[in-house]
Design a protein around this motif. Sequence first.
Motif, PDB file in Angstrom:
ATOM      1  N   ILE A  85       0.845  -1.196   0.000  1.00 37.93           N
ATOM      2  CA  ILE A  85       0.000   0.000   0.000  1.00 37.93           C
ATOM      3  C   ILE A  85       0.881   1.247   0.000  1.00 37.93           C
ATOM      4  O   ILE A  85       1.870   1.322   0.736  1.00 37.93           O
ATOM      5  N   CYS A  86       0.507   2.220  -0.819  1.00 37.35           N
ATOM      6  CA  CYS A  86       1.142   3.540  -0.787  1.00 37.35           C
ATOM      7  C   CYS A  86       0.058   4.585  -0.552  1.00 37.35           C
ATOM      8  O   CYS A  86      -1.034   4.500  -1.135  1.00 37.35           O
ATOM      9  N   THR A  87       0.341   5.562   0.316  1.00 34.44           N
ATOM     10  CA  THR A  87      -0.593   6.662   0.550  1.00 34.44           C
ATOM     11  C   THR A  87       0.104   7.986   0.287  1.00 34.44           C
ATOM     12  O   THR A  87       1.337   8.067   0.263  1.00 34.44           O
ATOM     13  N   ASP A  88      -0.694   9.043   0.132  1.00 36.50           N
ATOM     14  CA  ASP A  88      -0.100  10.347  -0.173  1.00 36.50           C
ATOM     15  C   ASP A  88       0.639  10.943   1.023  1.00 36.50           C
ATOM     16  O   ASP A  88       1.527  11.791   0.851  1.00 36.50           O
ATOM     17  N   THR A  89       0.323  10.487   2.236  1.00 39.12           N
ATOM     18  CA  THR A  89       0.995  11.014   3.425  1.00 39.12           C
ATOM     19  C   THR A  89       2.088  10.077   3.943  1.00 39.12           C
ATOM     20  O   THR A  89       2.769  10.405   4.917  1.00 39.12           O
ATOM     21  N   PHE A  90       2.255   8.924   3.319  1.00 43.00           N
ATOM     22  CA  PHE A  90       3.197   7.876   3.713  1.00 43.00           C
ATOM     23  C   PHE A  90       2.754   7.144   4.972  1.00 43.00           C
ATOM     24  O   PHE A  90       3.477   6.286   5.469  1.00 43.00           O
ATOM     25  N   ASP A  91       1.571   7.469   5.526  1.00 42.61           N
ATOM     26  CA  ASP A  91       1.041   6.699   6.653  1.00 42.61           C
ATOM     27  C   ASP A  91      -0.404   6.326   6.369  1.00 42.61           C
ATOM     28  O   ASP A  91      -1.013   6.793   5.404  1.00 42.61           O
ATOM     29  N   ILE A  92      -0.970   5.483   7.220  1.00 47.19           N
ATOM     30  CA  ILE A  92      -2.275   4.886   6.959  1.00 47.19           C
ATOM     31  C   ILE A  92      -3.409   5.905   7.056  1.00 47.19           C
ATOM     32  O   ILE A  92      -4.540   5.633   6.623  1.00 47.19           O
ATOM     33  N   ILE A  96      -5.106   6.330  -0.036  1.00 50.86           N
ATOM     34  CA  ILE A  96      -4.405   5.258  -0.744  1.00 50.86           C
ATOM     35  C   ILE A  96      -4.296   5.628  -2.222  1.00 50.86           C
ATOM     36  O   ILE A  96      -5.294   5.909  -2.887  1.00 50.86           O
ATOM     37  N   ILE A  97      -3.066   5.649  -2.738  1.00 50.57           N
ATOM     38  CA  ILE A  97      -2.843   6.025  -4.139  1.00 50.57           C
ATOM     39  C   ILE A  97      -2.352   4.844  -4.976  1.00 50.57           C
ATOM     40  O   ILE A  97      -2.332   4.918  -6.203  1.00 50.57           O
ATOM     41  N   GLN A  98      -1.977   3.752  -4.292  1.00 53.54           N
ATOM     42  CA  GLN A  98      -1.528   2.576  -5.044  1.00 53.54           C
ATOM     43  C   GLN A  98      -1.600   1.338  -4.171  1.00 53.54           C
ATOM     44  O   GLN A  98      -1.273   1.384  -2.983  1.00 53.54           O
ATOM     45  N   GLU A  99      -2.046   0.217  -4.756  1.00 55.75           N
ATOM     46  CA  GLU A  99      -2.037  -1.077  -4.077  1.00 55.75           C
ATOM     47  C   GLU A  99      -1.348  -2.083  -4.986  1.00 55.75           C
ATOM     48  O   GLU A  99      -1.612  -2.135  -6.190  1.00 55.75           O
ATOM     49  N   THR A 100      -0.447  -2.879  -4.418  1.00 54.95           N
ATOM     50  CA  THR A 100       0.399  -3.781  -5.192  1.00 54.95           C
ATOM     51  C   THR A 100       0.463  -5.144  -4.504  1.00 54.95           C
ATOM     52  O   THR A 100       0.408  -5.232  -3.272  1.00 54.95           O
ATOM     53  N   ARG A 182       7.971   7.832   8.693  1.00 56.40           N
ATOM     54  CA  ARG A 182       7.089   7.414   7.590  1.00 56.40           C
ATOM     55  C   ARG A 182       7.808   7.498   6.240  1.00 56.40           C
ATOM     56  O   ARG A 182       7.494   6.740   5.314  1.00 56.40           O
ATOM     57  N   SER A 183       8.781   8.392   6.122  1.00 55.19           N
ATOM     58  CA  SER A 183       9.591   8.444   4.899  1.00 55.19           C
ATOM     59  C   SER A 183      10.523   7.244   4.806  1.00 55.19           C
ATOM     60  O   SER A 183      10.787   6.735   3.716  1.00 55.19           O
ATOM     61  N   LEU A 184      11.043   6.798   5.968  1.00 53.64           N
ATOM     62  CA  LEU A 184      11.856   5.592   5.963  1.00 53.64           C
ATOM     63  C   LEU A 184      11.047   4.405   5.443  1.00 53.64           C
ATOM     64  O   LEU A 184      11.528   3.602   4.634  1.00 53.64           O
ATOM     65  N   VAL A 185       9.816   4.316   5.918  1.00 50.04           N
ATOM     66  CA  VAL A 185       8.941   3.223   5.490  1.00 50.04           C
ATOM     67  C   VAL A 185       8.609   3.350   4.004  1.00 50.04           C
ATOM     68  O   VAL A 185       8.633   2.362   3.256  1.00 50.04           O
ATOM     69  N   HIS A 186       8.334   4.558   3.546  1.00 50.12           N
ATOM     70  CA  HIS A 186       8.007   4.779   2.135  1.00 50.12           C
ATOM     71  C   HIS A 186       9.173   4.385   1.237  1.00 50.12           C
ATOM     72  O   HIS A 186       8.992   3.714   0.214  1.00 50.12           O
ATOM     73  N   SER A 187      10.389   4.781   1.631  1.00 46.80           N
ATOM     74  CA  SER A 187      11.561   4.448   0.816  1.00 46.80           C
ATOM     75  C   SER A 187      11.821   2.946   0.823  1.00 46.80           C
ATOM     76  O   SER A 187      12.248   2.376  -0.190  1.00 46.80           O
ATOM     77  N   LEU A 188      11.548   2.293   1.950  1.00 45.72           N
ATOM     78  CA  LEU A 188      11.673   0.835   2.015  1.00 45.72           C
ATOM     79  C   LEU A 188      10.720   0.174   1.021  1.00 45.72           C
ATOM     80  O   LEU A 188      11.095  -0.770   0.316  1.00 45.72           O
ATOM     81  N   GLY A 189       9.497   0.672   0.976  1.00 45.56           N
ATOM     82  CA  GLY A 189       8.515   0.117   0.047  1.00 45.56           C
ATOM     83  C   GLY A 189       8.940   0.266  -1.402  1.00 45.56           C
ATOM     84  O   GLY A 189       8.721  -0.631  -2.226  1.00 45.56           O
ATOM     85  N   ARG A 191      12.103   0.408  -2.460  1.00 49.58           N
ATOM     86  CA  ARG A 191      13.214  -0.501  -2.717  1.00 49.58           C
ATOM     87  C   ARG A 191      12.736  -1.940  -2.909  1.00 49.58           C
ATOM     88  O   ARG A 191      13.296  -2.689  -3.705  1.00 49.58           O
ATOM     89  N   LEU A 192      11.680  -2.309  -2.183  1.00 46.70           N
ATOM     90  CA  LEU A 192      11.145  -3.665  -2.317  1.00 46.70           C
ATOM     91  C   LEU A 192      10.221  -3.809  -3.525  1.00 46.70           C
ATOM     92  O   LEU A 192       9.847  -4.932  -3.882  1.00 46.70           O
ATOM     93  N   GLY A 193       9.831  -2.702  -4.118  1.00 46.24           N
ATOM     94  CA  GLY A 193       9.030  -2.732  -5.331  1.00 46.24           C
ATOM     95  C   GLY A 193       7.558  -2.990  -5.125  1.00 46.24           C
ATOM     96  O   GLY A 193       6.829  -3.233  -6.095  1.00 46.24           O
ATOM     97  N   CYS A 194       7.096  -2.916  -3.879  1.00 48.32           N
ATOM     98  CA  CYS A 194       5.680  -3.193  -3.623  1.00 48.32           C
ATOM     99  C   CYS A 194       4.992  -2.075  -2.853  1.00 48.32           C
ATOM    100  O   CYS A 194       3.786  -2.141  -2.607  1.00 48.32           O
ATOM    101  N   GLY A 195       5.754  -1.068  -2.432  1.00 49.92           N
ATOM    102  CA  GLY A 195       5.181   0.020  -1.650  1.00 49.92           C
ATOM    103  C   GLY A 195       4.995  -0.377  -0.199  1.00 49.92           C
ATOM    104  O   GLY A 195       4.925  -1.569   0.141  1.00 49.92           O
ATOM    105  N   ALA A 196       4.933   0.619   0.663  1.00 51.29           N
ATOM    106  CA  ALA A 196       4.719   0.370   2.097  1.00 51.29           C
ATOM    107  C   ALA A 196       4.208   1.642   2.736  1.00 51.29           C
ATOM    108  O   ALA A 196       4.530   2.751   2.301  1.00 51.29           O
ATOM    109  N   THR A 197       3.405   1.476   3.782  1.00 49.41           N
ATOM    110  CA  THR A 197       2.898   2.635   4.510  1.00 49.41           C
ATOM    111  C   THR A 197       2.960   2.359   6.013  1.00 49.41           C
ATOM    112  O   THR A 197       2.781   1.216   6.455  1.00 49.41           O
TER     113      THR A 197
END
Length: 310
Positions: A85-92, A96-100, A182-189, A191-197
């Motif tokens: 999951i990716c969101t515009d604020t990087f948190d839940i 939600i702008i993308q689901e993978t 939340r930016s750390l989590v977003h960047s992790l997502g 790198r893994l190619g699936c997004g994260a929030t």
Amino acid sequence: MGRKPKRDPRQRDGVLVLHKPSGPTSAGCLTDIKRQLGQRKIGHAGTLDPLAEGVLLVLLGQGTKLAPYLSEDSKTYSGEFRLGICTDTFDIQGKIIQETNVDVTPDQVREAVDAWQDLTEQDVPAYSAAKHNGKPLYSLARAGEEVPVKTKPVTIHAAELLDVTLPVAKFRVRCSTGTYVRSLVHSLGKRLGCGATLTALLREESRPFGLHQAHGLDDVLNDPEHFPEKVIPMAEALPHWPRHRLTPPMAELVKNGTWLPVADAPDQLLGGSPGDQALLLDNEGGPLALVEAKIQNGQLKWAILRGLWA
């Protein structure tokens, strides 16, 4: 010339270690304390996002002078994120702008969390209080305007994966002040190619104070009689700084702006080395000044960083 506002007798001086609940803003918590407990002069040493809970250092009265010295130290967080999951604020709490689909292993997630320790900068979230041309980025984002990409330096002292049950993972991180977890989590997502929030965040420590010293917001607001007992006094608000109690004549010199000589031996009164910082107290144990050992005219002296006397 207007009169100086009369000090509310309820006003305290020092630090309140608050356990901010998830939900309200940090500013909202401070406003409640200000209005309900008569704390006209109030500040903080690093806010938390509404989603986050945990240690919020509330500075009261003269304690607001300590903000630069309590804000600069590291913070420790534990939290949870969801992959896919990716969101515009990087948190839940964002849109939600993308689901993978999540096609990663627990070991890959662990490696991605460990990689945080290699970061030296991060992207600033569009929904943040960082400013561009005097305007907070969140105001630009909410208005639908283009938000410039900003980065900031960070230091990640430690990071570990605590548990992973895909697509959810739990972690702990100790980082420099101002780091957006939340930016750390977003960047992790990414790198893994699936997004994260980020789905949950707890600030365990805002050095030098931890969660075990924190008071719940409801406990603070609903028990005004015992509020003074919850406030850490000024003389104890920097427990990691050496303290020197001065004689009355020495205290008067400090109040007049005089830099006192640094003693030769560290274990002596006013002992120290170049760059050391200390808290000076008067003969009664009251706070006088924050000082730093600096060279003046070829002699090592205690330079006054901030006066604390009333």
